[in-house]
Each structure stands twice: as C-alpha cells, then as structure tokens.
Design a protein around this motif. Structure first.
Motif, PDB file in Angstrom:
ATOM      1  N   GLY A 241      17.284  -1.927 -12.135  1.00  0.00           N
ATOM      2  CA  GLY A 241      16.686  -0.813 -11.412  1.00  0.00           C
ATOM      3  C   GLY A 241      15.616  -1.276 -10.434  1.00  0.00           C
ATOM      4  O   GLY A 241      15.438  -0.697  -9.353  1.00  0.00           O
ATOM      5  N   GLY A 242      14.893  -2.336 -10.810  1.00  0.00           N
ATOM      6  CA  GLY A 242      13.893  -2.897  -9.909  1.00  0.00           C
ATOM      7  C   GLY A 242      14.510  -3.540  -8.683  1.00  0.00           C
ATOM      8  O   GLY A 242      13.998  -3.414  -7.565  1.00  0.00           O
ATOM      9  N   VAL A 243      15.621  -4.245  -8.888  1.00  0.00           N
ATOM     10  CA  VAL A 243      16.329  -4.865  -7.768  1.00  0.00           C
ATOM     11  C   VAL A 243      16.903  -3.790  -6.849  1.00  0.00           C
ATOM     12  O   VAL A 243      16.895  -3.927  -5.628  1.00  0.00           O
ATOM     13  N   LEU A 244      17.402  -2.698  -7.456  1.00  0.00           N
ATOM     14  CA  LEU A 244      17.882  -1.578  -6.648  1.00  0.00           C
ATOM     15  C   LEU A 244      16.757  -1.001  -5.797  1.00  0.00           C
ATOM     16  O   LEU A 244      16.951  -0.659  -4.629  1.00  0.00           O
ATOM     17  N   GLU A 245      15.570  -0.934  -6.359  1.00  0.00           N
ATOM     18  CA  GLU A 245      14.435  -0.341  -5.649  1.00  0.00           C
ATOM     19  C   GLU A 245      13.959  -1.229  -4.499  1.00  0.00           C
ATOM     20  O   GLU A 245      13.647  -0.741  -3.410  1.00  0.00           O
TER      21      GLU A 245
END
Length: 450
Positions: free
Chosen positions: A304-308
């Motif tokens: 989710g952090g990489v997506l953000e």
C-alpha cells in the motif's frame, strides 16, 4: 526561401576503416561481439570513427543525423580529448542515458588513438526516458531511422571488464606488430652451407600471449551466450506473459518475473481504481489462499505504501531498514524483498512483490534494474488483462439482473434459441419451465429498483 527538410540533408559519415591500423579491426570486432557491447576506434572527434563494432542503434541514429548529432558532441564527440588528457579510462553517461567509457590505446607507432566502449543502458529508468523522447519528445524525428533496432543493456561491471580486456588485447596487438619487422629481417639472410640442424622449436612470448588472448575470447563468448539468451528472453517476454484469459496473464507475469529474479515467493496485486485498493490476483509460495487475502488500502503495509508513493522499494534487511518484521506464521526464509510498482501512462496499475531469493542472498539495485527492464512489457500485459476482465464484467452485466444477480430476459432469449436449435438438430424433446414468484414487488421495494 524554402526550409530544407531533415530528409534532404546528407547523413554524417560514421566510419573511415581505410585509416585504421592493419589487423586491428578483427580484434576489436571479436571483443565487441563477445562482450555484447559497442567499441569504436577513434583518432579525434567522433564521428567519424576508424572502426565501429556492434554500435548501439540509438547512437547510430543520433550521430548520423545532421540536426541532432550535435547533442552527442559534449559526450562521445569529446571522449577522445578526455581520454588522451587523462591517459587512462574515463567513464561517462551521455545525454541518451547510455553508460560509456573512453581510453587511449597504443596499437600503432606514431599515432594517438583511443577507443570508446560500452554505449549501454545500465538502468531501465534511463531506457524508459529515451523511449519517451523518441515517442513524443525532442527525438521523435529519429523514429524513421529505427533507433531501437539494437539496444544494449549491461551492468556497470561489464564495462569495467571490457576495458580491462581491451587493454590486454591492445598490448598483445602492439607486441605482435612490433615484432614483425625483426622476424622478417631474421628470415632474409640465407643460412651457411655448414649450418647444423635448427634448434627445437620453443613456445614464443607471442604464442603464449596469443593463448592468453584466446582464453579471454572464449570466456567472453560464454558471457555472450548468456547475454544472447537473456536478450532473447526479453524479446519474447511480452508474448509469453500475454493471454486471452486474464487469470493466465496474471499467472504468467508472476511466474516469469519470479524466475527472472530467482525468487521462491512472489505476488501480483492489481489496483482497483474505483476503490483505490489492491487486489491479489496471483501468488507463488504463499501460505494463505488467494481468496483469503484481504484487499490492501492505499498506504497500508508495504504494498500500500508503494502504491501511494509510486516508487519501488528494495529492502536488503527489513529489520535494519527500521520496518516491522513480517508475522512468523508466514515463514519467510530471508529478510530481503522488492516491492515494485507497475506503471503505465503515469498511473500505478499493479504491484509486484518478490522475496526469498533461492540463493539466500539479498535483493539489490541490480535486481531492481532487471525489473525495470521488463517493467514496460509487464505493464502492457497487465493493462490488457484488466481490459479483458472489464469486458467480461460488462458482458456479464448485460445478461444479469443487477439487484438479484439472476440471469435476465436477454440471456433467456439467447439460450432459448440455442436450445431450440439443438433440439431440432438432435431430434430430442425439449421442456421449458416458467416460475412465477409471488410478492416479488416487496423485494424490489425493500432493496431498491434497478
């Protein structure tokens, strides 16, 4: 006065082989072919070069262009001067994102010569930049010159190895050339009549050094074979990971990426743009079933952090990186992983995770470069699979009732015609049953009319 078009200008001459030292061209061609990198012998500003071996197609297109060739002047154009002024190997990265080196070589008496080598991408990000420049930027006029017909990828260490082998080959070549006049003078006088039998032949320094050079070339050939297999794999990568069935595409993307990165575990998540969440589509080596894995929200966890952020995450040791370790129940073998955003058109459409390298070693930037090389192909295949899924969804919506999920009248009409024709063709009786549900209006009133 009419403006002269780009096509009407004469292309810049690239090579003057007639001015090269005799016998050097085959040596240079062998080194270039075995390493999979470019080599150019120069005696001043380039172009033209004296000998060109396996040139990068991007460099050829640029330096042949009367309008765009000047972009290369501060780099390869000036490489000869920099190599001669330092007297050693000079590394540089040109405006096209290609990693190069230049070095002087002593292969002809009385001539100051140098070699430009490499001309390779060492980062997939640099390759994507030049592709965008060719597609819609300042280099789009070069597309007719087929600038991507021979693109070279390498690791920085490969350029260093080629520079070392080039130095050895140049010393060997210079030694052989310097011995030729002496050997010819020894052959000229006739032996005296009472001369005894000639001494037994001994292995000369020239023969020994030739044997060393041959071993070098054999080693380079083995490396070239590996490079050729890798290049062939890249050329057919998109074909291998594409399928008319979206799930097969997801599985193929994951399997091929896992094999390339030597990972025992991998997962592929796709972005649901409506909910801004990640959905697990394929996994290898996971302890949980895919259907049991919950959706991941924007900013949640590693993926989710990489997506953000839209940026890849390479972690050699999760604890040293100050991140919370994974639950023990997942039973990871290593503490290293890569979480890579799959992007197209400035959008992140998926996340690819790999971990547990089969060798037990950590993942690093070299592994990330491999992902960046295949990234555009993966993104294209993933977007196609998404469109196929949506098309299937739209088709399903057209034959089902959105409130109940039951098949609707359109589906009945299509299937009824099929069944009637089947009954006639095989001559068997057919039955049709219609059921009326009492008080269905109250269901519609309670749950909403669609």
């Amino acid at each position: 006065m009419t403006k002269k078009s780009h096509k009407s200008k004469a292309a810049i001459v690239q090579e003057r082989p007639e001015d090269a030292p005799d016998g050097w061209a085959p040596v240079q061609h062998r080194l270039a072919a075995a390493s999979g990198l470019s080599l150019l012998l120069v005696d001043g500003r380039q172009p033209p070069a004296l000998v060109i071996s396996d040139n990068n197609s991007i460099c050829h297109a640029l330096q042949s262009s009367p309008d765009l060739g000047s972009l290369c002047d501060p780099y390869c154009g000036d490489a000869y001067r920099r190599a001669m002024s330092t007297g050693g190997v000079v590394h540089y990265k040109c405006h096209a994102g290609l990693q190069c080196f230049a070095m002087p070589v002593q292969i002809a008496k009385g001539r100051n010569l140098a070699v430009i080598g490499g001309r390779a991408f060492v980062s997939g990000a640099d390759y994507r930049v030049i592709v965008e420049r060719l597609r819609a930027g300042d280099l789009k006029d070069l597309l007719g010159s087929e600038p991507l017909s021979r693109v070279i990828f390498a690791e920085p260490a490969n350029l260093d190895q080629l520079a070392d082998r080039l130095q050895k080959a140049a010393r060997q070549f210079e030694g052989e050339m310097s011995r030729l006049p002496a050997e010819e003078e020894e052959l000229a006088p006739l032996p005296p009549a009472n001369a005894g039998a000639p001494p037994a032949p001994t292995l000369s320094a020239s023969s020994k050094s030739s044997s060393d050079l041959q071993r070098e070339i054999d080693q380079l050939r083995r490396e070239l074979e590996y490079r050729s297999q890798f290049a062939e794999s890249l050329r057919h990568f998109l074909e291998r990971i594409s399928s008319g069935d979206p799930q097969k595409t997801y599985t193929a993307i994951l399997t091929n990426s896992k094999d390339l990165l030597l990972a025992e575990r991998a997962s592929l998540l796709v972005v649901d743009e409506r909910a801004n969440e990640l959905i697990l589509k394929a996994g290898v080596g996971m302890k949980a079933q895919i259907s049991e894995v919950a959706r991941i929200r924007l900013g949640e966890g590693v993926a989710g952090g990489v997506l953000e952020t839209g940026r890849a995450l390479v972690v050699e040791n999760i604890e040293n990186a100050g991140m919370a370790p994974a639950p023990a129940a997942r039973q990871y073998k290593t503490k290293s992983f890569i979480s890579y955003p799959i992007r197209i058109g400035g959008r992140t459409i998926g996340i690819l995770n790999v971990t547990d390298k089969t060798s037990g070693k950590d993942y690093d930037d070299i592994d990330l470069s491999l992902l960046e090389i295949i990234g555009p192909q993966v993104a294209l295949a993933l977007e196609r699979a998404g469109w196929q899924e949506r098309a299937t969804e739209f088709q399903l919506m057209s034959i089902t009732d959105p409130l109940t999920g039951l098949l609707n009248r359109r589906y009945l009409q299509e299937r009824l015609n099929e069944e009637v024709n089947r009954s006639r063709r095989y001559e068997y009786p057919m039955s049709f049953l219609m059921i009326d549900i009492d008080d269905f209006k109250s269901y519609n009133d309670l749950n909403g009319h669609q």
